[in-house]
Design a protein around this motif. Structure first.
Motif, PDB file in Angstrom:
ATOM      1  N   ARG A 232       0.642  -1.324  -0.259  1.00  0.00           N
ATOM      2  CA  ARG A 232       0.060  -0.224   0.110  1.00  0.00           C
ATOM      3  C   ARG A 232       0.693   0.801   0.239  1.00  0.00           C
ATOM      4  O   ARG A 232       1.897   1.227   0.203  1.00  0.00           O
ATOM      5  CB  ARG A 232      -0.797   0.052   1.180  1.00  0.00           C
TER       6      ARG A 232
ATOM      7  N   GLU B 138     -10.659   4.066  -1.638  1.00  0.00           N
ATOM      8  CA  GLU B 138      -9.875   4.697  -1.179  1.00  0.00           C
ATOM      9  C   GLU B 138      -9.242   6.183  -1.661  1.00  0.00           C
ATOM     10  O   GLU B 138      -9.194   6.509  -2.398  1.00  0.00           O
ATOM     11  CB  GLU B 138      -8.871   4.025  -0.552  1.00  0.00           C
TER      12      GLU B 138
ATOM     13  N   CYS C 254      -7.330   8.294  -0.453  1.00  0.00           N
ATOM     14  CA  CYS C 254      -5.380   8.898  -1.192  1.00  0.00           C
ATOM     15  C   CYS C 254      -5.162   8.540  -2.671  1.00  0.00           C
ATOM     16  O   CYS C 254      -4.823   9.155  -3.299  1.00  0.00           O
ATOM     17  CB  CYS C 254      -4.808   8.835  -0.500  1.00  0.00           C
TER      18      CYS C 254
ATOM     19  N   TYR D  12     -11.806   7.947   5.046  1.00  0.00           N
ATOM     20  CA  TYR D  12     -11.502   6.779   4.809  1.00  0.00           C
ATOM     21  C   TYR D  12     -11.630   5.822   2.956  1.00  0.00           C
ATOM     22  O   TYR D  12     -10.493   6.517   1.793  1.00  0.00           O
ATOM     23  CB  TYR D  12     -10.576   6.580   5.339  1.00  0.00           C
TER      24      TYR D  12
ATOM     25  N   CYS E 155      -3.532   7.406   6.131  1.00  0.00           N
ATOM     26  CA  CYS E 155      -2.979   7.775   4.700  1.00  0.00           C
ATOM     27  C   CYS E 155      -3.914   8.901   4.533  1.00  0.00           C
ATOM     28  O   CYS E 155      -3.898   9.589   3.982  1.00  0.00           O
ATOM     29  CB  CYS E 155      -2.734   6.491   4.224  1.00  0.00           C
ATOM     30  N   CYS E 156      -5.231   8.927   4.362  1.00  0.00           N
ATOM     31  CA  CYS E 156      -6.105   9.452   4.046  1.00  0.00           C
ATOM     32  C   CYS E 156      -6.376  10.844   4.299  1.00  0.00           C
ATOM     33  O   CYS E 156      -6.835  11.629   4.150  1.00  0.00           O
ATOM     34  CB  CYS E 156      -7.751   8.849   3.386  1.00  0.00           C
TER      35      CYS E 156
HETATM   36 ZN   LIG Z   1      -5.391   6.470   1.680  1.00  0.00          ZN
END
Ligand SMILES: [Zn+2]
Length: 663
Positions: A27, A364, A366, A411, A432-433
Motif C-alpha cells: 500500500r 480509498e 487517497c 478513508y 493515509c487518507c
Molecule cells: Zn488512504
C-alpha cells in the motif's frame, strides 16, 4: 486500528511471497512538491531543469483565491484543523527517535508512538498541507507554525541526513525482503513498521513543499540531506536486494528525488529517482498491458506520478507512455461511478468488473487524491477538456462530501448498497487518507485556472479570484455551481488587454451557452474541448456561461444489469434512510457492515426501452422541479428519493441500481 493493522501487515508479508511469482501489492500514497518546479515562485530564483515543459501551466497558487462557496468552506475547515495540531505533539516521536526529551502527549492512530506509519503525517503530510494552505490563503500565522515545525524536525535530523520517527534499522531489514527482525515471526512481533520509504517520501515531500510554497531554506536543506541519505542507502544495493526492498510499499520515492533534482539541479538525485523506478510494475505498463488485477492501488499510483516527473525531467518517452497508458486504463476499466478506484482490498480487480466489486471499504480517498495529481501532469502536456472532465467528477463526487462539517476526513467512500460515510478523529486517526485529505482541501485553488502565454483556461467552475500580473488583469468568477447551472467571469484590467479566455465545455452540457456583455457568442468547443473567446478585454467585461445539466443513466462496464445516475457532473445517490445508524458508527475507516448489514441494491424498471438506454435521459427518474438538487423515481414499485452523493451525510445510500427482472 489493531485489526486493520494486522490485516495490512499480513498483506505486506503475503505480497513478499507473491512477488516472486510476478505479482506485487503493498500500500502507499504520496504528497510531494505540488508540481514542485512548475509552481515554484520566481522569488525562489529557480532556474529549471525540465526537458519537457507543460503547454499549459497552473497559476501560482498565491494568485488564486477562493470566494465564498462550498470549496471555500472546505478550505476553511481544513485550515482550522491544521491549527488544532500542536507542534510539540507532532514532534514527539521524532524527538524520541533522535534521543531528545519530549513530554508532549503523543498523538494516536497511525501516529501513535508504536504506530506503523508514525511520522508520515506529523512530519510529512502536515507540512505539505500547511505549505499548500499558505500558498492558497496567505495565512502567515500558519506559515510561521509550519516553519517552527521544520526547525524542530531539523534538530532531529541525524548527522548522516536521516530523518524519521523510527530508527534506520527498520530500513535495513528490507534488504532481506522483510520488515521483521530476524528472530521474530508474524505471531510474535513487537517491533515493526509498515513501509519505511513510504513514510520517508511523505517527510521529504513535506519539506519540499515548505520550500516551494513558503521559501523555507531550512526545509530545502533538510530535504537535500534526506535525499543524500536515501541515495547512499540504495546505491550499494544489488538488483536482487533492490527488488526485495521494492516489494514493500515505497510511495513516490522516485518522484520525491526527481523533484529534489528539479529544485537543485544535482544529478545524484536524478539518478536516485531512476534507481527507485519499480521495474516490476512499470514493465507491463510500458508494454501497454493491463496487469493491474490484484495489485494494491495506492501503493502504485504515486510511482506513476513519479514516471510523469521522470518524463518531464529526462524527456524519456517511455515514462510518458507509462503515465498515459496507466491513466487511461484506470479511468476506462478500473473506476467506480463516483470516479474513485480501488476495491474492497484496496486493490484493483480484473478490468471492467467494478460492478462485481462494490464494497464498504472501496474507493480509498487517497487514490483519488493521487489520480487528480497525475491528471494535472497529463493536462499540462496536452491541454484537453477530457482530463478536466475527469478532474471535475472526482472533485464533486469524491473530494466534496468526504470531509465532515468539523473538518474530519474519510478513508473509504463506500460503493456497497446501504453504505454510509464515516470519518476519522482529530487526534487518533492520521490515516493515509487523513494525510492526503488535509492536503487536498488546502490546494483546492490549484487547478481552477491554467494558462499559457496568451490564454487562460477556466477548468473548473468555482467562485474565485485570479490575478494575472503579466496581463495586469484580474478575473473574478462568481457561481454557486453545482447548485446553479451557470457561472460568470468579470475581467478587471488597468487598461484594455488582449488574451484568450478558454472555457471548458463539459461533456455533460451539450447546450452550453456563452455571452459577453449580454451579447451571445458562438459556443462551439475547439478540438481541445474548450470554448475560445479571444479579444481585447476592457475592465468590467462580463462573460456569462450557462451550463444546463441533464439527467443521465450511465452504464456500468461489464455489468449490463446495473446502472448509475448522474446529473451534470454529479453522481446521484439513492437515499436509504438512517435506521440503525448511530453517531458513533460514523467514526470509523469505513462502514462496519457487521453492525448494520448491507441493503438490497435499489431496483428500477424503465417504462420504455429508450428510458433504459445508457447515456439517455431516463424515464424513471425526475428532478423535483423546485430548483433544488433533489430527484425522485417515478412509476417504480418502491419510489425513492435521490440527491448528489456529495450532499449525503448521516444516511445510508447507494449509487448503483439494478434493472428489475421482468417476471
Ligand atoms: Zn488512504
Amino acid at each position: 486500528m489493531s485489526r486493520e493493522s494486522v490485516t495490512r501487515r499480513a498483506f505486506l508479508e503475503i505480497s513478499a511471497a507473491v512477488a516472486a511469482s510476478g505479482a506485487l501489492m503493498p500500500r502507499e500514497l504520496w504528497a510531494a512538491g505540488q508540481d514542485a518546479v512548475v509552481d515554484v515562485p520566481s522569488s525562489n530564483n529557480h532556474t529549471g531543469y525540465e526537458k519537457v515543459e507543460w503547454k499549459a501551466k497552473p497559476f501560482p497558487m498565491a494568485q488564486v483565491r477562493l470566494k465564498p462557496g462550498l470549496l471555500k468552506d472546505m478550505q476553511e475547515r481544513d485550515r482550522v484543523y491544521l491549527f488544532m495540531l500542536p507542534n510539540d505533539r507532532l514532534l514527539h516521536s521524532f524527538r524520541l527517535t533522535a534521543g531528545k526529551p519530549s513530554t508532549a502527549q503523543p498523538l494516536g492512530g497511525w501516529e501513535a508512538p508504536d504506530g506503523d506509519l508514525r511520522g508520515h503525517f506529523a512530519g510529512g503530510h502536515y507540512l505539505s498541507a500547511c505549505a499548500l494552505m499558505y500558498a492558497a490563503t496567505g495565512d502567515e500565522q500558519l506559515r510561521v507554525k509550519a516553519e517552527a515545525l521544520v526547525a524542530g524536525l531539523a534538530e532531529c535530523q541525524q548527522e548522516d541526513g536521516y530523518l524519521g520517527a523510527y530508527p534506520t534499522s527498520m530500513y535495513d531489514r528490507m534488504k532481506k525482503g522483510s520488515l521483521l527482525p530476524d528472530e521474530q515471526h508474524w505471531n510474535g512481533w513487537t517491533d515493526h513498521v509498515w513501509a519505511p520509504f513510504y513514510t520517508f517520501h511523505k517527510i521529504m515531500a513535506g519539506h519540499l513543499d515548505m520550500y516551494v510554497h513558503c521559501g523555507s531554506e531550512t526545509a530545502l536543506n533538510t530535504a537535500r540531506r534526506m535525499g543524500d541519505w536515501a541515495v547512499q542507502w540504495v546505491t550499494p544495493l544489488t538488483d536482487e536486494q533492490m527488488d526485495k526492498v521494492q516489494r514493500i510499499e515505497h510511495g513516490g520515492m522516485n518522484e520525491a528525488l526527481f523533484n529534489l533534482y528539479a529544485l537543485t539541479g544535482e544529478k545524484k538525485y536524478l539518478e536516485g529517482g531512476l534507481r527507485f523506478e519499480h521495474k516490476r510494475f512499470f514493465e507491463p505498463l510500458a508494454a501497454r498491458q493491463d496487469k493491474l488485477d490484484g495489485l494494491h492501488t495506492n501503493t502504485n499510483i504515486p510511482k506513476v506520478i513519479g514516471a510523469a516527473r521522470g518524463y518531464e525531467l529526462t524527456g524519456d518517452e517511455r515514462y510518458k507512455g507509462i503515465a498515459e497508458f496507466f491513466w487511461q486504463t484506470v479511468v476506462d476499466h478500473h473506476t467506480f461511478a463516483p470516479g474513485g478506484t480501488s476495491n474492497a482490498n484496496e486493490g484493483w480487480s480484473a478490468p471492467d468488473t467494478a460492478g462485481s466489486h462494490l464494497a464498504a471499504h472501496g474507493q480509498e480517498c487517497c487514490c483519488s487524491y493521487n489520480m487528480l495529481k497525475l491528471t494535472r501532469h497529463l493536462f499540462g502536456w496536452k491541454p484537453d477538456a477530457r482530463w478536466m472532465d475527469y478532474y471535475e467528477r472526482l472533485l464533486w463526487n469524491v473530494r466534496a462530501g468526504t470531509q465532515s462539517t468539523d473538518g474530519m476526513l474519510m478513508y473509504y467512500l463506500a460503493t456497497i448498497p446501504g453504505g454510509w460515510k464515516t470519518f476519522g478523529e482529530a487526534y487518533d486517526s492520521f490515516w493515509c487518507c487523513t494525510g492526503t485529505g488535509v492536503e487536498e482541501y488546502a490546494k483546492l485553488v490549484d487547478t481552477i485556472y491554467f494558462h499559457d502565454e496568451n490564454a487562460v483556461y477556466v477548468n473548473q467552475f468555482v467562485s474565485s479570484e485570479l490575478s494575472w500580473p503579466e496581463k495586469r488583469a484580474r478575473l473574478t468568477q462568481q457561481t454557486s455551481f453545482p447548485e446553479e447551472e451557470r457561472t460568470s467571469i468579470v475581467v478587471h484590467a488597468e487598461k484594455p488587454v488582449s488574451f484568450a479566455l478558454k472555457l471548458r465545455a463539459p461533456h455533460w452540457s451539450p447546450k452550453i451557452a456563452v455571452s459577453v456583455n449580454g451579447i451571445a457568442e458562438k459556443a462551439v468547443a475547439g478540438s481541445d474541448g474548450y470554448l475560445l473567446l479571444e479579444r481585447t478585454w476592457k475592465s468590467g467585461d462580463r462573460v456569462e456561461v450557462s451550463l444546463p445539466m441533464t439527467l443521465r443513466q450511465e452504464p456500468v462496464a461489464g455489468s449490463p444489469e446495473l446502472a448509475t445516475l448522474a446529473y451534470g457532473p454529479l453522481v446521484l445517490a439513492a437515499c436509504m434512510g438512517r435506521d440503525g445508524l448511530s453517531t458513533e458508527m460514523s467514526v470509523n475507516q469505513g462502514p462496519d457492515m457487521n453492525r448494520l448489514p448491507a441493503l438490497p441494491m435499489p431496483q428500477f424498471e424503465a417504462a420504455s426501452a429508450a428510458g433504459a438506454e445508457a447515456g439517455k435521459e431516463p424515464s424513471w427518474v425526475k428532478t423535483s422541479g423546485d430548483g433544488e438538487l433533489r430527484f425522485r423515481t417515478v412509476g417504480q414499485i418502491k419510489e425513492m428519493e435521490l440527491k448528489p452523493l456529495y450532499q449525503v451525510m448521516d444516511e445510508r445510500y447507494s449509487v448503483y441500481w439494478q434493472k428489475a427482472r421482468k417476471g
